[in-house]
Design a protein around this motif. Structure first.
Motif, PDB file in Angstrom:
ATOM      1  N   SER A  48       0.835  -1.210   0.000  1.00  0.00           N
ATOM      2  CA  SER A  48       0.000   0.000   0.000  1.00  0.00           C
ATOM      3  C   SER A  48       0.868   1.258   0.000  1.00  0.00           C
ATOM      4  CB  SER A  48      -0.945  -0.011   1.204  1.00  0.00           C
ATOM      5  OG  SER A  48      -0.204   0.079   2.410  1.00  0.00           O
ATOM      6  N   ALA A  49       2.001   1.216   0.675  1.00  0.00           N
ATOM      7  CA  ALA A  49       2.885   2.386   0.684  1.00  0.00           C
ATOM      8  C   ALA A  49       3.478   2.616  -0.700  1.00  0.00           C
ATOM      9  CB  ALA A  49       3.996   2.185   1.713  1.00  0.00           C
ATOM     10  N   VAL A  50       3.854   1.533  -1.391  1.00  0.00           N
ATOM     11  CA  VAL A  50       4.434   1.662  -2.735  1.00  0.00           C
ATOM     12  C   VAL A  50       3.389   2.199  -3.702  1.00  0.00           C
ATOM     13  CG1 VAL A  50       5.318   0.325  -4.685  1.00  0.00           C
ATOM     14  CG2 VAL A  50       6.232  -0.068  -2.409  1.00  0.00           C
ATOM     15  N   LEU A  51       2.167   1.639  -3.658  1.00  0.00           N
ATOM     16  CA  LEU A  51       1.117   2.088  -4.571  1.00  0.00           C
ATOM     17  C   LEU A  51       0.693   3.523  -4.256  1.00  0.00           C
ATOM     18  CD1 LEU A  51      -1.138  -1.091  -4.867  1.00  0.00           C
ATOM     19  CD2 LEU A  51       0.366  -0.118  -6.605  1.00  0.00           C
ATOM     20  N   ASN A  52       0.793   3.933  -3.010  1.00  0.00           N
ATOM     21  CA  ASN A  52       0.448   5.293  -2.622  1.00  0.00           C
ATOM     22  C   ASN A  52       1.423   6.303  -3.216  1.00  0.00           C
ATOM     23  OD1 ASN A  52      -1.026   7.264  -1.277  1.00  0.00           O
ATOM     24  ND2 ASN A  52       0.345   7.207   0.491  1.00  0.00           N
ATOM     25  N   GLU A  53       2.681   5.916  -3.340  1.00  0.00           N
ATOM     26  CA  GLU A  53       3.702   6.808  -3.894  1.00  0.00           C
ATOM     27  C   GLU A  53       3.685   6.836  -5.421  1.00  0.00           C
ATOM     28  OE1 GLU A  53       5.845   8.832  -2.329  1.00  0.00           O
ATOM     29  OE2 GLU A  53       4.996   8.281  -0.394  1.00  0.00           O
ATOM     30  N   MET A  54       3.009   5.887  -6.031  1.00  0.00           N
ATOM     31  CA  MET A  54       3.025   5.748  -7.492  1.00  0.00           C
ATOM     32  C   MET A  54       2.001   6.683  -8.120  1.00  0.00           C
ATOM     33  SD  MET A  54       2.816   2.115  -9.484  1.00  0.00           S
ATOM     34  CE  MET A  54       4.087   1.406  -8.464  1.00  0.00           C
ATOM     35  N   GLU A  55       2.209   6.976  -9.410  1.00  0.00           N
ATOM     36  CA  GLU A  55       1.257   7.766 -10.194  1.00  0.00           C
ATOM     37  C   GLU A  55      -0.105   7.060 -10.166  1.00  0.00           C
ATOM     38  OE1 GLU A  55       1.000   8.435 -14.876  1.00  0.00           O
ATOM     39  OE2 GLU A  55       2.928   9.006 -14.006  1.00  0.00           O
ATOM     40  N   THR A  56      -1.187   7.818 -10.070  1.00  0.00           N
ATOM     41  CA  THR A  56      -2.519   7.254  -9.838  1.00  0.00           C
ATOM     42  C   THR A  56      -2.937   6.271 -10.931  1.00  0.00           C
ATOM     43  OG1 THR A  56      -3.147   9.304  -8.750  1.00  0.00           O
ATOM     44  CG2 THR A  56      -4.920   7.824  -9.366  1.00  0.00           C
ATOM     45  N   GLU A  57      -2.771   6.657 -12.187  1.00  0.00           N
ATOM     46  CA  GLU A  57      -3.200   5.777 -13.286  1.00  0.00           C
ATOM     47  C   GLU A  57      -2.387   4.488 -13.307  1.00  0.00           C
ATOM     48  OE1 GLU A  57      -3.175   7.807 -17.001  1.00  0.00           O
ATOM     49  OE2 GLU A  57      -4.541   9.381 -16.308  1.00  0.00           O
ATOM     50  N   LYS A  58      -1.096   4.608 -13.102  1.00  0.00           N
ATOM     51  CA  LYS A  58      -0.225   3.426 -13.106  1.00  0.00           C
ATOM     52  C   LYS A  58      -0.580   2.513 -11.933  1.00  0.00           C
ATOM     53  CE  LYS A  58       3.726   1.639 -14.740  1.00  0.00           C
ATOM     54  NZ  LYS A  58       3.976   1.285 -16.119  1.00  0.00           N
ATOM     55  N   ALA A  59      -0.834   3.074 -10.770  1.00  0.00           N
ATOM     56  CA  ALA A  59      -1.202   2.279  -9.600  1.00  0.00           C
ATOM     57  C   ALA A  59      -2.539   1.583  -9.833  1.00  0.00           C
ATOM     58  CB  ALA A  59      -1.276   3.164  -8.366  1.00  0.00           C
ATOM     59  N   ALA A  60      -3.465   2.266 -10.496  1.00  0.00           N
ATOM     60  CA  ALA A  60      -4.774   1.662 -10.771  1.00  0.00           C
ATOM     61  C   ALA A  60      -4.631   0.489 -11.738  1.00  0.00           C
ATOM     62  CB  ALA A  60      -5.723   2.705 -11.346  1.00  0.00           C
ATOM     63  N   ARG A  61      -3.787   0.632 -12.762  1.00  0.00           N
ATOM     64  CA  ARG A  61      -3.588  -0.470 -13.716  1.00  0.00           C
ATOM     65  C   ARG A  61      -2.932  -1.664 -13.033  1.00  0.00           C
ATOM     66  NH1 ARG A  61      -2.226   3.780 -17.448  1.00  0.00           N
ATOM     67  NH2 ARG A  61      -0.027   3.348 -17.143  1.00  0.00           N
ATOM     68  N   ILE A  62      -1.965  -1.396 -12.169  1.00  0.00           N
ATOM     69  CA  ILE A  62      -1.299  -2.491 -11.443  1.00  0.00           C
ATOM     70  C   ILE A  62      -2.296  -3.193 -10.506  1.00  0.00           C
ATOM     71  CG2 ILE A  62       0.439  -2.982  -9.677  1.00  0.00           C
ATOM     72  CD1 ILE A  62       2.280  -0.987 -11.111  1.00  0.00           C
ATOM     73  N   ALA A  63      -3.113  -2.400  -9.836  1.00  0.00           N
ATOM     74  CA  ALA A  63      -4.118  -3.000  -8.946  1.00  0.00           C
ATOM     75  C   ALA A  63      -5.132  -3.826  -9.742  1.00  0.00           C
ATOM     76  CB  ALA A  63      -4.834  -1.912  -8.160  1.00  0.00           C
ATOM     77  N   THR A  64      -5.475  -3.363 -10.941  1.00  0.00           N
ATOM     78  CA  THR A  64      -6.400  -4.113 -11.800  1.00  0.00           C
ATOM     79  C   THR A  64      -5.784  -5.435 -12.224  1.00  0.00           C
ATOM     80  OG1 THR A  64      -7.365  -2.062 -12.624  1.00  0.00           O
ATOM     81  CG2 THR A  64      -7.748  -4.044 -13.928  1.00  0.00           C
ATOM     82  N   ILE A  65      -4.515  -5.398 -12.575  1.00  0.00           N
ATOM     83  CA  ILE A  65      -3.832  -6.640 -12.956  1.00  0.00           C
ATOM     84  C   ILE A  65      -3.775  -7.586 -11.762  1.00  0.00           C
ATOM     85  CG2 ILE A  65      -1.624  -7.622 -13.668  1.00  0.00           C
ATOM     86  CD1 ILE A  65      -1.188  -5.046 -15.317  1.00  0.00           C
ATOM     87  N   MET A  66      -3.505  -7.045 -10.588  1.00  0.00           N
ATOM     88  CA  MET A  66      -3.441  -7.881  -9.386  1.00  0.00           C
ATOM     89  C   MET A  66      -4.793  -8.536  -9.093  1.00  0.00           C
ATOM     90  SD  MET A  66      -1.108  -5.469  -6.934  1.00  0.00           S
ATOM     91  CE  MET A  66      -1.623  -6.308  -5.465  1.00  0.00           C
TER      92      MET A  66
END
Length: 195
Positions: free
Chosen positions: A164-182
């Motif tokens: 959650s800390a890593v995804l919080n620091e990431m760009e919003t769109e990129k974090a959303a795509r990674i979360a979708t893949i997960m």
């Protein structure tokens, strides 16, 4: 002794309303009819129709009708058989189409499972331990630069607090795509998964 008063007749009963019914024939007549029908059925099933009609003294119209019915009996049986065969063929086609749909779904689930296994294999334990000890801002920059499938596999294997800390620091769109893949919602031929 005093004489007893004359017995009075009982009060009349109220008329019962019952639906009119046909009188039944006497029991012996019913038995005779049943016996005649049974004997007639047995004779008709044992003897061929031509024999029955040849021996019967029937009026002209009845003889012609029975002959007609006898002549078309095979064709009528063939027509009934063809109709039943058509129904069976239709049901067989419906079952085949449902089986094909089920097989397609099974193949999709199998493909999804294989994708998921490949996805989790991309993140090796050593790489995960490196990213879990990094600062969240540095890890998010490096994960944002790599292939999203690999990044999602690494983030999925991180501890929930570190992920959650890593995804919080990431760009919003990129974090959303990674979360979708997960979450397993991305398609394997999705262009966004190429980084």
């Amino acid at each position: 002794m005093t004489p007893s008063p004359a017995a009075s007749p009982p009060p009349p009963r109220p008329a019962q309303t019952q639906p009119p019914h046909r009188p039944r024939p006497p029991r012996t007549l019913r038995k005779r009819r049943a016996t005649l029908l049974t004997v007639g059925f047995l004779v008709a099933t044992v003897l061929p129709p031509q024999t029955l009609f040849a021996q019967a003294n029937l009026p002209d119209g009845v003889d012609t009708a029975l002959a007609y019915c006898t002549n078309i009996a095979d064709e009528a049986a063939d027509a009934r058989f063809a109709k039943k065969a058509a129904k069976l063929k239709l049901m067989e086609d419906q079952i085949d189409s449902r089986l094909a749909a089920l097989e397609k779904k099974r193949a999709e689930y199998q493909e999804w499972l294989e994708r998921r296994e490949r996805f989790l294999e991309q993140a090796q334990e050593g790489l995960v331990s490196i990213y879990s000890t990094m600062r969240p801002d540095a890890a998010s920059e490096q994960l944002a630069a790599m292939n999203e499938l690999t990044a999602a596999a690494i983030v999925a294997k991180l501890a929930p607090r570190a992920a959650s800390a890593v995804l919080n620091e990431m760009e919003t769109e990129k974090a959303a795509r990674i979360a979708t893949i997960m979450a397993g919602l991305a398609r394997p031929n999705d262009d966004r998964g190429n980084g």
